[in-house]
Design a protein around this motif. Structure first.
Motif, PDB file in Angstrom:
ATOM      1  N   UNK A  75       0.811  -1.219   0.000  1.00 53.91           N
ATOM      2  CA  UNK A  75       0.000   0.000   0.000  1.00 53.91           C
ATOM      3  C   UNK A  75       0.848   1.274   0.000  1.00 53.91           C
ATOM      4  N   UNK A  76       2.160   1.127   0.079  1.00 59.50           N
ATOM      5  CA  UNK A  76       3.045   2.297   0.170  1.00 59.50           C
ATOM      6  C   UNK A  76       3.728   2.547  -1.168  1.00 59.50           C
ATOM      7  N   UNK A  77       3.387   3.616  -1.864  1.00 55.19           N
ATOM      8  CA  UNK A  77       3.993   3.899  -3.168  1.00 55.19           C
ATOM      9  C   UNK A  77       5.506   4.073  -3.117  1.00 55.19           C
ATOM     10  N   UNK A  78       6.048   4.431  -1.966  1.00 53.26           N
ATOM     11  CA  UNK A  78       7.488   4.643  -1.856  1.00 53.26           C
ATOM     12  C   UNK A  78       8.306   3.405  -2.143  1.00 53.26           C
ATOM     13  N   UNK A  79       7.687   2.235  -2.061  1.00 49.96           N
ATOM     14  CA  UNK A  79       8.405   0.982  -2.323  1.00 49.96           C
ATOM     15  C   UNK A  79       8.903   0.920  -3.761  1.00 49.96           C
ATOM     16  N   UNK A  80       8.249   1.661  -4.674  1.00 46.44           N
ATOM     17  CA  UNK A  80       8.613   1.648  -6.090  1.00 46.44           C
ATOM     18  C   UNK A  80       9.642   2.717  -6.436  1.00 46.44           C
ATOM     19  N   UNK A  81      10.077   3.465  -5.429  1.00 45.42           N
ATOM     20  CA  UNK A  81      11.021   4.556  -5.668  1.00 45.42           C
ATOM     21  C   UNK A  81      12.339   4.378  -4.915  1.00 45.42           C
ATOM     22  N   UNK A  82      12.276   3.785  -3.742  1.00 46.31           N
ATOM     23  CA  UNK A  82      13.472   3.674  -2.904  1.00 46.31           C
ATOM     24  C   UNK A  82      13.808   2.207  -2.672  1.00 46.31           C
ATOM     25  N   UNK A  83      15.074   1.862  -2.866  1.00 44.70           N
ATOM     26  CA  UNK A  83      15.520   0.490  -2.619  1.00 44.70           C
ATOM     27  C   UNK A  83      15.758   0.264  -1.136  1.00 44.70           C
ATOM     28  N   UNK A  84      15.837  -1.003  -0.750  1.00 41.44           N
ATOM     29  CA  UNK A  84      16.160  -1.328   0.640  1.00 41.44           C
ATOM     30  C   UNK A  84      17.528  -0.794   1.037  1.00 41.44           C
ATOM     31  N   UNK A  85      18.501  -0.892   0.119  1.00 39.95           N
ATOM     32  CA  UNK A  85      19.846  -0.394   0.414  1.00 39.95           C
ATOM     33  C   UNK A  85      19.815   1.111   0.659  1.00 39.95           C
ATOM     34  N   UNK A  86      19.089   1.834  -0.181  1.00 39.54           N
ATOM     35  CA  UNK A  86      19.006   3.287  -0.011  1.00 39.54           C
ATOM     36  C   UNK A  86      18.186   3.658   1.216  1.00 39.54           C
ATOM     37  N   UNK A  87      17.136   2.895   1.489  1.00 36.86           N
ATOM     38  CA  UNK A  87      16.353   3.140   2.697  1.00 36.86           C
ATOM     39  C   UNK A  87      17.230   3.021   3.933  1.00 36.86           C
ATOM     40  N   UNK A  88      18.108   2.026   3.944  1.00 32.20           N
ATOM     41  CA  UNK A  88      19.034   1.847   5.061  1.00 32.20           C
ATOM     42  C   UNK A  88      19.985   3.026   5.183  1.00 32.20           C
ATOM     43  N   UNK A  89      20.564   3.421   4.065  1.00 33.07           N
ATOM     44  CA  UNK A  89      21.555   4.508   4.062  1.00 33.07           C
ATOM     45  C   UNK A  89      20.912   5.834   4.466  1.00 33.07           C
ATOM     46  N   UNK A  90      19.684   6.054   4.006  1.00 33.42           N
ATOM     47  CA  UNK A  90      19.010   7.329   4.236  1.00 33.42           C
ATOM     48  C   UNK A  90      18.160   7.351   5.495  1.00 33.42           C
ATOM     49  N   UNK A  91      18.280   6.324   6.338  1.00 33.66           N
ATOM     50  CA  UNK A  91      17.441   6.248   7.536  1.00 33.66           C
ATOM     51  C   UNK A  91      17.519   7.529   8.364  1.00 33.66           C
ATOM     52  N   UNK A  92      18.697   8.115   8.425  1.00 32.64           N
ATOM     53  CA  UNK A  92      18.933   9.292   9.259  1.00 32.64           C
ATOM     54  C   UNK A  92      18.080  10.487   8.838  1.00 32.64           C
TER      55      UNK A  92
END
Length: 591
Positions: A360-377
């Motif tokens: 249900x979250x459109x962001x899944x199609x824009x941000x990878x797991x690797x980038x989500x981890x890096x950009x957590x801050x």
């Protein structure tokens, strides 16, 4: 214990003002740097990836030569969180007053009911001496309301009284920071899992807690996790473990430490005698306990190389949080199943809930797991109204990846191996040795465990689902002989809510939009976060009437929406269309 027996770095903490929420902290440095000692307050706490600037809570700071207490030393400000002392001979003491009224698990709190301390939010580091052993001295509050308080902490006690006040020792500054401290009146559950003493100390419950039920359930979960990592020896990597639990009206979260965890939950999630209990909310609490306990292995001992050592004055980036948090999120519910706290049907519903939430979250199609981890801050930990459209959760999708990898390993080996074998290899190579996991370090482990035959599958998993943004096709990977995956059948109102693609809150009897999702009918209408809905097709909307009004809508028919933005009335039009529906699934055992 004599003062001469104490380490060269000593912290003394006492409550300066329970009503004003202030601690006094005295830092004694026996051998300050010959070049002018620098001290610094951490800017963040490990496990919570956000710059929090704990120095902002320092109200006063003073320094003295121990043998000249009436001659204050000048403290040179280097930065918001750093101070330099002049060159002096002999021991020095630094006295700070710290405001403490953060009820989360990440900082410090003090009032007439309880005290909580994460040392990272109150204890200055001594630059250049972080590896030196240190002592923590806890002094009881003088206020009579605290006469019956006790101290609960996993820190090593050296000499303490019956209430727990006195002298504690830490191997170094990092060890000190990894032991939260709670003070107050507790209800305590005790149990042993594979001979290791465990406790849960609970504050905030009005009624008597069902300590026996808690102990029984947590004993099973903890034993199950120990068995996962050490199936032969059944040995835990700690001598004892403490769950520090603060039960409140509304709140939820946890923070892991090496032999303890700090938990925040709602009172109604704790089983209490002669009090109705919502089993679903209690199950959620057990999942939180399972999650933070699992971190004692994965994060506190198996760590990213980027965290060795933690650099608490800056962001510490890694692209591996999908492993450390996502895999933990996979196992927290799986351990509930394995310990027989939930049945298979309930477990698969939990899996489906997480899967559907990600879809249900459109962001899944824009941000990878690797980038989500890096950009957590800067993204995950600083969520705003656009976060669902731009960010994917490394917790939620990371858990789906763990499940997918588990299914792929089982299929490749004909169920001779599973993700459990990968976790045990990860533990032997990087937990027992404490050698950090490099950003590319998982390739070697996968090859070691499964050989070259699995390389193509692993590379596809990485390129598509870790560094790419494709949806993880669990519906194709589940073994259909045992698990049924079907398209979820929605009620009319459920379907309309998904098509609208908005999230809201109750604001004084009005529906106030908090998020508008990409591709939904609400975005097509031009609605935005902060808008207050007034009516649909002329019918007034309130939280109580929301479902009733939605039930009157028809697919492919124009909808008129009246709303307020900045207290000005607006009207817009939109249409509910089939393509606005995200994929959703039901997962259940094959009967």
């Amino acid at each position: 214990m004599q003062l001469s027996d104490l380490p060269e770095i000593q912290y003394t903490i006492w409550s300066a003002d329970l009503h004003g929420h202030r601690f006094h902290i005295k830092l004694r440095i026996e051998n300050p740097s010959s070049g002018g000692q620098i001290v610094q307050m951490p800017t963040w706490i490990p496990g919570s990836y956000l710059i929090r600037d704990f120095s902002k809570h320092i109200e006063t700071i003073e320094a003295y030569v121990v043998h000249q207490p009436n001659a204050p030393l000048h403290l040179e400000r280097i930065d918001n969180d750093q101070w330099r002392l002049p060159v002096v001979n002999g021991p020095i003491e630094i006295l700070t007053t710290v405001y403490a009224f953060d009820s989360s698990v990440r900082a410090a709190y003090l009032d007439t009911e309880r005290a909580f301390i994460n040392p990272s939010s109150v204890c200055l580091s001594v630059q250049g001496q972080e590896s030196v052993p240190c002592a923590l001295i806890l002094i009881p509050p003088k206020d009579t309301v605290a006469d019956h308080w006790t101290v609960q902490t996993g820190l090593k006690a050296a000499k303490v009284d019956d209430q727990g006040y006195g002298f504690y020792l830490a191997k170094d500054y990092d060890d000190l920071l990894d032991h939260p401290i709670a003070m107050g009146v507790f209800q305590i559950a005790h149990w042993k899992s594979h001979g290791v003493s465990h406790s849960m100390a609970i504050q905030g419950c009005v009624h008597e807690v069902d300590l026996q039920r808690l102990a029984t359930d947590l004993q099973a979960i903890c034993a199950c996790t120990i068995d996962l990592f050490e199936p032969k020896t059944h040995q835990a990597p700690f001598e004892n473990y403490l769950f520090l639990t603060n039960a409140v009206l509304a709140g939820y979260g946890g923070l892991e430490h090496r032999n303890s965890t700090a938990l925040l939950c709602r009172r109604d999630q704790i089983p209490q005698l002669n009090t109705p209990l919502d089993e679903a909310t209690y199950r959620e609490f057990l999942g939180l306990c399972s999650h933070e306990y699992f971190h004692a292995w994965l994060v506190k001992r198996i760590q990213p190389k980027a965290f060795q050592p933690y650099q608490l004055d800056r962001r510490n980036h890694t692209r591996l949080l999908w492993l450390f948090e996502g895999f933990t999120s996979y196992y927290d519910d799986l351990q509930l199943l394995r310990s027989k706290r939930v049945d298979l049907t309930t477990y698969l519903k939990l899996v489906a809930n997480n899967w559907n939430g990600i879809l249900r979250s459109p962001g899944r199609l824009k941000q990878s797991l690797a980038d989500s981890s890096f950009d957590a801050w800067t993204k995950y930990y600083q969520a705003d109204e656009n976060t669902p459209n731009a960010v994917v959760s490394y917790y939620g999708k990371g858990a789906l990846l763990a499940l997918g990898l588990d299914l792929q390993i089982r299929a490749f080996t004909n169920d001779r191996q599973s993700l459990d074998d990968f976790m045990r290899l990860l533990w032997r190579e990087h937990g027992v040795t404490m050698e950090g996991v490099s950003e590319e370090g998982l390739d070697y482990l996968i090859h070691t465990l499964l050989g070259t035959g699995f390389t193509k599958t692993w590379n596809q998993l990485k390129s598509r689902y870790i560094f790419g943004v494709e949806d993880i096709p669990l519906n194709k990977w589940f073994n259909s002989d045992f698990i049924s995956v079907k398209r979820k059948v929605h009620t009319k109102v459920e379907k309309i809510k998904l098509q609208l693609g908005l999230r809201h809150t109750d604001s004084n009897g009005w529906l106030k939009i908090t998020h508008v999702l990409d591709g939904g009918a609400a975005q097509l209408a031009g609605l935005a976060s902060g808008d207050v809905l007034a009516s649909i097709n002329g019918e007034r909307i309130t939280p109580a009437r929301w479902d009733k009004v939605l039930a009157s809508l028809i697919d492919e028919q124009a909808i008129s929406i009246c709303f307020y933005r900045d207290d000005l009335e607006h009207e817009c039009m939109t249409v509910l269309e089939e393509h606005q529906m995200p994929d959703q699934y039901d997962v259940s055992p094959v009967e």
